[in-house]
Scaffold this motif. Structure first.
Motif, PDB file in Angstrom:
ATOM      1  N   SER A   1      -1.282  12.349   5.721  1.00 27.40           N
ATOM      2  CA  SER A   1      -0.564  13.609   5.562  1.00 27.40           C
ATOM      3  C   SER A   1      -0.303  14.306   6.898  1.00 27.40           C
ATOM      4  CB  SER A   1      -1.342  14.541   4.625  1.00 27.40           C
ATOM      5  OG  SER A   1      -2.639  14.807   5.143  1.00 27.40           O
ATOM      6  N   LYS A   2      -1.251  14.216   7.834  1.00 23.96           N
ATOM      7  CA  LYS A   2      -1.068  14.879   9.125  1.00 23.96           C
ATOM      8  C   LYS A   2       0.072  14.227   9.904  1.00 23.96           C
ATOM      9  CE  LYS A   2      -2.395  18.156  11.854  1.00 23.96           C
ATOM     10  NZ  LYS A   2      -2.331  19.566  11.426  1.00 23.96           N
ATOM     11  N   THR A   3       0.112  12.901   9.885  1.00 22.87           N
ATOM     12  CA  THR A   3       1.199  12.193  10.564  1.00 22.87           C
ATOM     13  C   THR A   3       2.540  12.524   9.923  1.00 22.87           C
ATOM     14  OG1 THR A   3      -0.291  10.379  11.152  1.00 22.87           O
ATOM     15  CG2 THR A   3       2.064   9.922  11.231  1.00 22.87           C
ATOM     16  N   ALA A   4       2.561  12.581   8.601  1.00 24.47           N
ATOM     17  CA  ALA A   4       3.801  12.904   7.889  1.00 24.47           C
ATOM     18  C   ALA A   4       4.283  14.304   8.233  1.00 24.47           C
ATOM     19  CB  ALA A   4       3.587  12.767   6.387  1.00 24.47           C
ATOM     20  N   GLU A   5       3.349  15.255   8.270  1.00 28.57           N
ATOM     21  CA  GLU A   5       3.719  16.634   8.616  1.00 28.57           C
ATOM     22  C   GLU A   5       4.305  16.699  10.027  1.00 28.57           C
ATOM     23  OE1 GLU A   5       1.715  21.008   9.520  1.00 28.57           O
ATOM     24  OE2 GLU A   5       0.487  19.421   8.641  1.00 28.57           O
ATOM     25  N   HIS A   6       3.661  16.030  10.968  1.00 30.15           N
ATOM     26  CA  HIS A   6       4.137  16.033  12.355  1.00 30.15           C
ATOM     27  C   HIS A   6       5.526  15.403  12.455  1.00 30.15           C
ATOM     28  CE1 HIS A   6       3.471  16.208  16.748  1.00 30.15           C
ATOM     29  NE2 HIS A   6       4.186  15.096  16.767  1.00 30.15           N
ATOM     30  N   PHE A   7       5.712  14.319  11.742  1.00 22.54           N
ATOM     31  CA  PHE A   7       7.008  13.632  11.761  1.00 22.54           C
ATOM     32  C   PHE A   7       8.106  14.525  11.206  1.00 22.54           C
ATOM     33  CE2 PHE A   7      10.040  11.087   9.192  1.00 22.54           C
ATOM     34  CZ  PHE A   7      10.712  10.459  10.237  1.00 22.54           C
ATOM     35  N   LEU A   8       7.854  15.162  10.076  1.00 25.83           N
ATOM     36  CA  LEU A   8       8.871  15.992   9.442  1.00 25.83           C
ATOM     37  C   LEU A   8       9.190  17.228  10.289  1.00 25.83           C
ATOM     38  CD1 LEU A   8       7.609  15.776   5.751  1.00 25.83           C
ATOM     39  CD2 LEU A   8       9.677  14.727   6.678  1.00 25.83           C
ATOM     40  N   ARG A   9       8.162  17.819  10.871  1.00 25.17           N
ATOM     41  CA  ARG A   9       8.380  19.031  11.666  1.00 25.17           C
ATOM     42  C   ARG A   9       9.046  18.743  13.002  1.00 25.17           C
ATOM     43  NH1 ARG A   9       3.348  22.735  12.449  1.00 25.17           N
ATOM     44  NH2 ARG A   9       5.015  23.985  13.419  1.00 25.17           N
ATOM     45  N   SER A  10       8.901  17.534  13.498  1.00 28.26           N
ATOM     46  CA  SER A  10       9.453  17.218  14.811  1.00 28.26           C
ATOM     47  C   SER A  10      10.943  16.885  14.767  1.00 28.26           C
ATOM     48  CB  SER A  10       8.687  16.048  15.444  1.00 28.26           C
ATOM     49  OG  SER A  10       8.807  14.874  14.657  1.00 28.26           O
ATOM     50  N   ARG A  11      11.504  16.742  13.566  1.00 27.54           N
ATOM     51  CA  ARG A  11      12.947  16.500  13.471  1.00 27.54           C
ATOM     52  C   ARG A  11      13.694  17.740  13.925  1.00 27.54           C
ATOM     53  NH1 ARG A  11      17.427  17.886  11.887  1.00 27.54           N
ATOM     54  NH2 ARG A  11      16.448  19.799  11.145  1.00 27.54           N
ATOM     55  N   ARG A  12      14.689  17.556  14.783  1.00 32.01           N
ATOM     56  CA  ARG A  12      15.491  18.663  15.265  1.00 32.01           C
ATOM     57  C   ARG A  12      16.971  18.374  15.049  1.00 32.01           C
ATOM     58  NH1 ARG A  12      12.382  22.650  17.997  1.00 32.01           N
ATOM     59  NH2 ARG A  12      14.404  23.666  17.855  1.00 32.01           N
TER      60      ARG A  12
ATOM     61  N   SER B   1       0.848  -1.191   0.000  1.00 33.38           N
ATOM     62  CA  SER B   1       0.000   0.000   0.000  1.00 33.38           C
ATOM     63  C   SER B   1       0.883   1.240   0.000  1.00 33.38           C
ATOM     64  CB  SER B   1      -0.914   0.028   1.228  1.00 33.38           C
ATOM     65  OG  SER B   1      -0.152   0.063   2.424  1.00 33.38           O
ATOM     66  N   PHE B   2       0.355   2.308  -0.581  1.00 39.85           N
ATOM     67  CA  PHE B   2       1.095   3.561  -0.645  1.00 39.85           C
ATOM     68  C   PHE B   2       0.110   4.706  -0.794  1.00 39.85           C
ATOM     69  CE2 PHE B   2       3.410   7.010  -2.613  1.00 39.85           C
ATOM     70  CZ  PHE B   2       4.630   6.966  -1.955  1.00 39.85           C
ATOM     71  N   PRO B   3       0.226   5.811  -0.042  1.00 40.95           N
ATOM     72  CA  PRO B   3       1.213   6.040   1.011  1.00 40.95           C
ATOM     73  C   PRO B   3       0.903   5.235   2.268  1.00 40.95           C
ATOM     74  CG  PRO B   3      -0.322   7.857   0.957  1.00 40.95           C
ATOM     75  CD  PRO B   3      -0.677   6.959  -0.218  1.00 40.95           C
ATOM     76  N   VAL B   4       1.922   5.056   3.102  1.00 43.79           N
ATOM     77  CA  VAL B   4       1.741   4.229   4.295  1.00 43.79           C
ATOM     78  C   VAL B   4       1.356   5.054   5.516  1.00 43.79           C
ATOM     79  CG1 VAL B   4       3.281   2.420   3.505  1.00 43.79           C
ATOM     80  CG2 VAL B   4       4.230   4.344   4.769  1.00 43.79           C
ATOM     81  N   ILE B   5       1.475   6.377   5.457  1.00 42.46           N
ATOM     82  CA  ILE B   5       1.034   7.240   6.550  1.00 42.46           C
ATOM     83  C   ILE B   5       0.212   8.381   5.973  1.00 42.46           C
ATOM     84  CG2 ILE B   5       2.932   6.706   8.110  1.00 42.46           C
ATOM     85  CD1 ILE B   5       4.360   9.211   7.194  1.00 42.46           C
TER      86      ILE B   5
END
Length: 269
Positions: free
Chosen positions: A77-88, A71-75
């Protein structure tokens, strides 16, 4: 041996493989896809991956070595946004070594990042030795100080002054590990491919409990071909360092997502 093999019993002559080929390697006639420019093939494997009937095989990217996607995408959009923004960018690390298998896992992920025309070409050096890292920081500080005599840099003076006064390492931040990217010195896409691949490392690192940060001051020293630094890592004359990131377990936890400056967007319609 032909570049591609087509199972005529499966091929429906849809032409999708010829449409997605980035190098115009394939064309379509009444019998199915044909190779028209084999030398242009960049081994991206898109023709094999996109075929809806698994009728196509490419010797540069065999179907047997491709993995089915359920399946694709696997996550979402909201989860993806949170994941990308939480990288520090992590600049404070626990004084704990990362198991080698985790460091190797990071470089494996880097290998899957997109690169210019699928050129790849990046190799990695994983530094585990603490004394080597301490020497690398010392050498970088020495290089920064030498640059102040001829071409003062706005931040070099501050870093060197603080290091001399306190011994605090603002080059490698006492990180337990450093991952160096290298490429042949005549490889024109070395830096661009490295940025793509190490960005994958930064994002993936958080999923296995690690933090990372680009070693910008170290990179500046390395990119100047400063021989003491290159000798420390035994970089051969036919290769160059194209990037470096610190890796380790974050010492602190971040509890907030930080906003960026207002985004400037132009639309041409």
């Amino acid at each position: 041996m032909s570049l591609i093999n087509v199972d005529q019993s499966k091929c429906i002559k849809c032409g999708i493989c010829t449409s997605v080929c980035p190098s115009a390697v394939l064309s379509l006639d009444k019998t199915g896809p044909k190779v028209t420019a084999a030398n242009n093939c960049i081994a991206c494997g898109q023709c094999v991956a996109v075929c809806p009937c698994e009728a196509l095989d490419n010797i540069k990217s065999p179907i047997a070595e491709q993995t089915d996607i359920e399946s694709f995408p696997v996550i979402n959009s909201k989860t993806a946004e949170h994941f990308l923004r939480s990288r520090r960018s992590i600049r404070c690390y626990k004084d704990i070594s990362v198991p080698r298998e985790k460091l190797l896992e990071l470089t494996k992920i880097a290998h899957y990042a997109p690169t210019a025309s699928n050129s790849q070409g990046i190799s990695y050096i994983i530094v585990e030795n603490k004394s080597v890292l301490e020497n690398a920081s010392k050498i970088t500080f020495e290089w920064m100080e030498s640059q102040l005599n001829n071409s003062p840099h706005w931040s070099f003076s501050r870093h060197v002054k603080n290091y001399k006064a306190t011994g605090i390492d603002t080059v490698l931040r006492n990180a337990p590990h450093l991952i160096l990217a290298t490429a042949p010195n005549n490889f024109k896409n070395g830096r661009e491919n490295t940025i793509s691949q190490l960005t994958y490392v930064e994002l993936y690192a958080t999923t296995i409990g690690l933090g990372s940060c680009w070693a910008g001051l170290f990179e500046m020293c390395a990119f100047s071909n400063y021989s003491p630094l290159l000798s420390l890592f035994n970089i051969p004359g036919d290769r160059v360092i194209t990037g470096a990131i610190m890796v380790g377990y974050p010492k602190y936890k971040y509890n907030k997502l930080v906003n960026r400056n207002t985004l400037n967007i132009a639309v041409i319609n």
